[in-house]
Design an enzyme around this catalytic site. Structure first.
Site, mmCIF file in Angstrom:
data_model
loop_
_atom_site.group_PDB
_atom_site.id
_atom_site.type_symbol
_atom_site.label_atom_id
_atom_site.label_comp_id
_atom_site.label_asym_id
_atom_site.label_seq_id
_atom_site.Cartn_x
_atom_site.Cartn_y
_atom_site.Cartn_z
ATOM 1 N N GLN A 125 -57.860 7.524 -12.140
ATOM 2 C CA GLN A 125 -57.125 7.163 -13.014
ATOM 3 C C GLN A 125 -56.468 8.533 -13.739
ATOM 4 O O GLN A 125 -57.448 9.306 -14.354
ATOM 5 C CB GLN A 125 -57.129 6.236 -14.088
ATOM 6 C CG GLN A 125 -57.512 4.845 -13.345
ATOM 7 C CD GLN A 125 -57.484 3.899 -14.654
ATOM 8 O OE1 GLN A 125 -56.489 3.276 -15.112
ATOM 9 N NE2 GLN A 125 -58.530 3.467 -15.216
ATOM 10 N N SER A 128 -54.556 10.048 -19.265
ATOM 11 C CA SER A 128 -54.645 10.705 -20.396
ATOM 12 C C SER A 128 -54.451 12.177 -20.223
ATOM 13 O O SER A 128 -54.938 12.851 -19.184
ATOM 14 C CB SER A 128 -56.040 10.652 -20.933
ATOM 15 O OG SER A 128 -56.426 9.203 -20.991
ATOM 16 N N GLU A 243 -56.156 -3.898 -16.315
ATOM 17 C CA GLU A 243 -57.368 -3.262 -16.744
ATOM 18 C C GLU A 243 -57.939 -3.975 -17.917
ATOM 19 O O GLU A 243 -58.867 -4.446 -18.112
ATOM 20 C CB GLU A 243 -57.070 -1.833 -16.983
ATOM 21 C CG GLU A 243 -58.033 -0.883 -17.066
ATOM 22 C CD GLU A 243 -58.022 0.396 -17.631
ATOM 23 O OE1 GLU A 243 -59.085 1.273 -17.329
ATOM 24 O OE2 GLU A 243 -57.002 0.833 -17.931
ATOM 25 N N ASN A 371 -59.463 -0.098 -28.714
ATOM 26 C CA ASN A 371 -59.372 -1.588 -29.477
ATOM 27 C C ASN A 371 -58.742 -1.708 -30.554
ATOM 28 O O ASN A 371 -57.864 -2.433 -30.823
ATOM 29 C CB ASN A 371 -60.817 -1.950 -29.904
ATOM 30 C CG ASN A 371 -61.652 -2.518 -28.431
ATOM 31 O OD1 ASN A 371 -61.149 -2.365 -27.453
ATOM 32 N ND2 ASN A 371 -62.559 -3.213 -29.036
ATOM 33 N N GLU A 372 -58.372 -0.483 -31.603
ATOM 34 C CA GLU A 372 -57.547 -0.439 -32.606
ATOM 35 C C GLU A 372 -56.075 -0.810 -32.056
ATOM 36 O O GLU A 372 -55.139 -1.169 -32.613
ATOM 37 C CB GLU A 372 -57.452 0.848 -33.235
ATOM 38 C CG GLU A 372 -58.739 1.157 -33.983
ATOM 39 C CD GLU A 372 -59.840 1.696 -33.055
ATOM 40 O OE1 GLU A 372 -59.946 1.743 -31.997
ATOM 41 O OE2 GLU A 372 -61.102 1.791 -33.732
#
Ligand SMILES: Cc1cc2nc3c(=O)[nH]c(=O)nc-3n(C[C@H](O)[C@H](O)[C@H](O)COP(=O)(O)OP(=O)(O)OC[C@H]3O[C@@H](n4cnc5c(N)ncnc54)[C@H](O)[C@@H]3O)c2cc1C
Length: 388
Positions: A125, A128, A243, A371-372
């Protein structure tokens, strides 16, 4: 939710169980974060695909068995229950594969899916960038259209196992001057193309688990774009949903690790019981893994009835990543100071398994969308809270 299995589902379970009993390698494969281990895993996944078990949910013509999501859960339960090797081509099969099924052209599906099922192509992937992590809409890598090709320039980072993979998929800015999530295209790029440079990055486990990818005037055929030009964001959001949601981390993975945790606790009971909190933590991990599995069956029941899960996949992501952390932290507490022995230490034995898992679990709250960010999504889209 109906928790009874049909005769056909039970037959499928038994077939998978038998095949795995006959075929799971007796010797542990080398880490897939090494070249040697990556190729060993490719060979194993090729064998799975020969039995049409690498992607059971895909249609027959693409190498699957046309299973529904319930059968997929059954397959996963058997796979992890048999302690079969972790699968290295999941980024391709579960994320890009699902994306292609929904958004790909007939030619793309016919070409890429069977090769992906057979692990002929392994995928990385490439989302980023140095300035686009959580803020993925800040992507600056460019794809400039020249006839039937895009000329791609820029840099991606944290691309898992791109060092060993054959292809990468990701978003590139194809509309000059566009901002944020507008003007991005979803492209598939062969990593052996001229102008691609891969620079490995070491992960916490000391292995080359990630890479930076540099694109220097790389020619990518337009036919390798998924979805419309400039509309890649919508396609990428579907991939991200796969995902975070059920697909990448099936509950069976955590049920199996929780079972191993219970075994570990039993074999260290005398010392573990000196701290009563450990027994409580083990029970909680085991129960949470069962609860996650039941919630997955509930979700599958809803999806089978045609419902959508949308932003709820963010809850899923938080559950599995925090559960993985809790299981591994509890294992480290059971093992005490000896949990830190490296695999190369003579007394490491099972400890190396837990240490490796503990290190990887630290990444769970970061990858697949931090997670934030998932909590922001839940707050804004599910609870209707204001953005600030
Ligand atoms: C094991 C692993 C595998 C990975 N594999 C891949 C891969 O294959 N391909 C790929 O493209 N990327 C991959 N990544 C990268 C991953 O997607 C990013 O690390 C992630 O999206 C976070 O981006 P960042 O590292 O730039 O952190 P940042 O976005 O800089 O975030 C730093 C911190 O700030 C918090 N934060 C940021 N924005 C907000 C906000 N708006 N509100 C609240 N908190 C915020 C984040 O939660 C985080 O805690 C992987 C990462 C890991 C750890």
């Amino acid at each position: 939710m109906n928790l009874t299995y049909s005769t056909e589902q039970q037959r499928f379970r038994m077939e998978v169980r038998q095949w795995l009993a006959d075929n799971v390698p007796r010797q542990k494969l080398a880490s897939y974060d090494t070249k040697e281990g990556f190729e060993q895993h490719r060979a194993w996944e090729r064998k799975l695909s020969e039995a049409r078990l690498s992607m059971v949910m895909w249609p027959q013509e693409f190498g699957g068995r046309g299973c529904d999501l319930t059968e997929w859960l059954i397959f996963e339960e058997e796979y992890y229950g048999a302690d079969a090797p972790m699968r290295v081509n999941q980024n391709g099969q579960l994320l890009l594969g699902s994306t292609l099924l929904d958004f790909g052209t007939e030619q793309q599906k016919a070409h890429f899916l069977p090769r992906m099922a057979a692990s002929d192509d392994m995928w990385a992937q490439a989302w980023s960038e140095p300035n686009a992590g959580s803020d993925m809409a800040n992507i600056s890598s460019k794809a400039v259209r020249e006839g039937d090709f895009y000329i791609v320039n820029g840099q991606k980072t944290w691309s898992t196992r791109a060092t060993f993979a054959d292809w990468a998929f990701g978003l590139f800015r194809s509309e000059p001057g566009s901002k944020r999530h507008h003007g991005l295209s979803f492209l598939m790029v062969p990593l052996d193309a001229e102008g691609v440079t891969i620079r490995p990055i070491k992960a916490l486990n000391g292995k080359d688990a990630f890479a930076e990818i540099f694109f220097d005037n790389v020619k990518v055929p337009v036919k390798h774009r998924i979805g419309d030009e400039g509309k890649g964001w919508q396609v990428a959001m579907a991939t991200a949903g796969f995902e975070r949601g059920l697909l990448l981390r099936s509950p069976a993975r955590f049920q199996q690790t929780a079972r191993k945790l219970v075994q570990l606790y039993r074999s260290h009971k005398a010392s573990a019981d000196r701290n009563p909190a450990i027994g409580v933590a083990v029970s909680k991990c085991w129960s949470d893994a069962q609860a996650y599995a039941l919630s997955a069956y509930n979700t599958v029941g809803r999806l089978n009835r045609g419902e959508k899960i949308g932003a709820e996949s963010s809850i899923n992501k938080i559950i599995w990543s925090e559960l993985d952390l809790a299981i591994h932290q509890t294992a480290m507490d059971i093992l005490g100071a000896s949990s830190e022995l490296l695999a190369s230490a003579p007394l490491a034995t099972e400890r190396a398994y837990w240490l490796e898992g503990f290190l990887f679990a630290q990444a769970g709250p970061i990858y697949a969308g931090a997670n934030e960010i998932q909590r922001n999504i839940i707050a804004e889209r599910m609870l209707g809270l204001p953005k600030s």
